[in-house]
Design a protein around this motif. Structure first.
Motif, short mmCIF file in Angstrom:
data_model
loop_
_atom_site.label_atom_id
_atom_site.label_comp_id
_atom_site.label_asym_id
_atom_site.label_seq_id
_atom_site.Cartn_x
_atom_site.Cartn_y
_atom_site.Cartn_z
N LEU A 10 0.88 -1.34 0.03
CA LEU A 10 0.07 0.05 0.12
C LEU A 10 1.11 1.39 -0.06
O LEU A 10 1.69 1.45 0.94
N ILE A 11 0.72 2.06 -0.94
CA ILE A 11 1.48 3.22 -1.09
C ILE A 11 0.36 4.38 -0.94
O ILE A 11 -0.61 4.65 -1.39
N ASP A 38 2.89 -5.01 2.99
CA ASP A 38 3.61 -3.79 3.74
C ASP A 38 2.90 -2.54 3.37
O ASP A 38 1.97 -2.54 2.41
N GLU A 39 3.60 -1.45 3.86
CA GLU A 39 3.02 -0.04 3.65
C GLU A 39 4.13 0.99 3.35
O GLU A 39 5.06 1.07 4.16
N ARG A 40 4.14 1.81 2.44
CA ARG A 40 5.12 2.78 2.24
C ARG A 40 4.49 4.01 2.07
O ARG A 40 3.40 4.32 1.41
N PRO A 57 -4.58 6.22 -2.30
CA PRO A 57 -3.77 5.23 -2.01
C PRO A 57 -3.62 4.40 -3.37
O PRO A 57 -4.38 4.43 -4.25
N VAL A 58 -2.48 3.79 -3.63
CA VAL A 58 -1.80 3.16 -4.74
C VAL A 58 -1.71 1.74 -4.09
O VAL A 58 -0.98 1.45 -3.09
N THR A 59 -2.18 0.55 -4.53
CA THR A 59 -1.99 -0.77 -4.29
C THR A 59 -1.23 -1.72 -5.22
O THR A 59 -1.68 -1.54 -6.43
N VAL A 61 0.49 -5.36 -6.35
CA VAL A 61 0.24 -6.84 -6.30
C VAL A 61 1.27 -7.32 -6.60
O VAL A 61 1.67 -7.52 -8.03
N ASP A 62 2.15 -7.95 -6.22
CA ASP A 62 3.56 -8.71 -6.64
C ASP A 62 4.31 -7.79 -7.63
O ASP A 62 4.87 -7.96 -8.72
N GLY A 63 4.35 -6.35 -6.90
CA GLY A 63 4.96 -5.17 -7.66
C GLY A 63 4.60 -4.55 -8.58
O GLY A 63 5.22 -3.69 -9.14
N ARG A 64 3.16 -4.88 -9.18
CA ARG A 64 2.70 -4.20 -10.25
C ARG A 64 1.38 -3.37 -9.73
O ARG A 64 0.54 -3.90 -8.61
N ARG A 65 1.16 -2.30 -10.27
CA ARG A 65 -0.09 -1.27 -9.85
C ARG A 65 -1.34 -2.16 -9.97
O ARG A 65 -1.58 -2.73 -11.10
N HIS A 66 -2.17 -2.58 -8.97
CA HIS A 66 -3.24 -3.11 -8.88
C HIS A 66 -4.61 -1.94 -9.00
O HIS A 66 -5.37 -2.34 -9.82
N ASP A 67 -4.60 -1.17 -7.86
CA ASP A 67 -5.61 -0.19 -7.84
C ASP A 67 -5.27 1.04 -7.55
O ASP A 67 -4.10 1.19 -7.05
N PHE A 68 -5.90 2.09 -7.50
CA PHE A 68 -5.48 3.41 -7.16
C PHE A 68 -6.73 3.94 -6.63
O PHE A 68 -7.85 3.71 -7.13
N TRP A 69 -6.72 5.08 -5.59
CA TRP A 69 -7.63 5.64 -5.01
C TRP A 69 -8.70 4.75 -4.01
O TRP A 69 -9.01 5.40 -3.07
#
Length: 81
Positions: A10-11, A38-40, A57-59, A61-69
């Motif tokens: 979670l960013i 984890d969270e950054r 927030p940006v999520t 999954v396995d290092g690739r952008r999955h979702d945002f907002w």
């Protein structure tokens, strides 16, 4: 025994209400599935801030952008399943 590498990141940033909502969904899903996360904070990383400041927030999954907002719980479960 070594901790498993986080599959979900979670960013976000402190004080972000959408980040709080995303964290709640991520905690629930990863706990149910036994997946590490984890969270950054973009406040601690200039590269993340430049890349994602308008999308938190940006999520990942396995290092690739999955979702945002927002985090869609069913979509996250599916991605991790």
């Amino acid at each position: 025994m070594q901790e498993p590498a986080p599959r979900v990141t979670l960013i976000g940033r402190p004080g972000c209400h959408l980040c709080d909502e995303a964290r709640s969904v991520i905690e629930r899903v990863t706990t149910d599935l036994g997946v590490a996360w984890d969270e950054r904070s973009i406040d601690d990383d200039a590269e993340l801030r430049a890349k994602y400041a308008d999308q938190i927030p940006v999520t990942l999954v396995d290092g690739r952008r999955h979702d945002f907002w927002r985090v869609d719980e069913a979509r996250l479960r599916s991605a991790l399943g």
